[in-house]
Design an enzyme around this catalytic site. Sequence first.
Site, PDB file in Angstrom:
ATOM      1  N   GLY A 129      17.598  18.952  14.821  1.00  0.00           N
ATOM      2  CA  GLY A 129      16.474  18.253  15.439  1.00  0.00           C
ATOM      3  C   GLY A 129      16.444  18.303  16.954  1.00  0.00           C
ATOM      4  O   GLY A 129      15.578  17.683  17.577  1.00  0.00           O
ATOM      5  N   GLU A 363      20.394  28.528  25.249  1.00  0.00           N
ATOM      6  CA  GLU A 363      20.954  27.956  26.487  1.00  0.00           C
ATOM      7  C   GLU A 363      19.860  27.373  27.387  1.00  0.00           C
ATOM      8  O   GLU A 363      19.895  27.531  28.613  1.00  0.00           O
ATOM      9  CB  GLU A 363      21.795  28.991  27.237  1.00  0.00           C
ATOM     10  CG  GLU A 363      23.163  29.163  26.606  1.00  0.00           C
ATOM     11  CD  GLU A 363      24.224  29.576  27.594  1.00  0.00           C
ATOM     12  OE1 GLU A 363      24.265  29.011  28.712  1.00  0.00           O
ATOM     13  OE2 GLU A 363      25.024  30.448  27.248  1.00  0.00           O
TER      14      GLU A 363
END
Length: 399
Positions: A129, A363
């Site tokens: 999530g 990232e």
Amino acid sequence: MIDFNLSEEQQELRNKARVFAQEYMIPYAHYYDKTGEFPRPIIKKCWEEGLMNLSIPKEYGGPGLGSIEQCITVEEMAAGCAGMTTSIYVNSLGAEPILVAGTPEQKEKYLRPLTEDLKFISFACSEPGMGSDVAGIQTRVKREGDYYVLNGSKFWITNAPHADTFTVFASLDPSKRHKALCAFIVDADTPGVRTGRPVEKMGHKASTTSAVMFRDAKVPIENMLGTEGEGFKIAMKTFAMTRPSIAAFATGLARAAMEFARDYTTKRAVFGEKLNNFEVIQFKLADMYMKIEAARLMYLKAAWTADFVGDSTIPASAAKAFATDVAMEVASEAVQIHGGYGYIDQYPVEKLFRDAKLYQIYEGTSEVQRLILARYVFSGYEPAMSKIPRWYNNEPPDF
């Protein structure tokens, strides 16, 4: 004085990585992309060549190289195969929280083994999530005597099924967001730690990605990195050090796409002319080259900042956002130049196109990088003009 020259040692490292990519990665990139097998033989060879775990300090058996050296290495390797390079470089990402916040004892115990044998350490932050919203972590941790007990799930974890160790981020209370985050070193064989099956992905298929589940997994208190509540700071410092390398990844892929396109245009003839004789094609290659050059300069500035200034957050975000967009643009243009051949796997550019997309996501997405930069523009950036004029003076000077 600004100097754009690489040192002799840096040139040797770049050339070594380039040779490795051309001899061991490019010839097998198609095979691993199609099979989805974990390229352990290639990674083992990379480890043996000393091209892995570059950031581990010399006192723990590593080469102790900086961000600049890591970046010039991964540019070469990503030009060989993005997926393989992701699985190779993730050791640096997984180890970075230990470099940032680990005690000497933790570094000795968990970093030195990476230099003595081929072992994998994975970075476990993203969840089903949440991805870029690190403060939104839902994995729970609570103190029970001499242990911290972890419960929750992580997702998109590179090399997870092969990892010997994880650096894990969890929350004492998710409602407190970043203030409650903690970081831990977790052995993969800890009871209650389980990895899922590898997920099917659009690209980077030579890199294994899966979920990691924690069910009442007991982690010794000595495996906490920093103190309670410092997890968010550790994660941000980690990304500031590793994001320049993602920009270098993207630059390497873009460079490979340009080189494949350049080669194709010298061989393919249409309307009685080689493709490279058409101005529209020449302009495409010129744009590719300009953008790649700019991306490289940006990642080198970010890496230099990481090595010599400390906080590289802003230049790293700028480099990652720009270079990853460049990779996607250049890969797309390379496919276009190849025409129908670019759309089938007979030529490498369709793989590069699929691989490029991930750089804009992992990232910290490109959107998150822009949020970081926008906040800096409004709250950290100092305008060069001491006074911003409302409008220019319409009167001639009287001096």
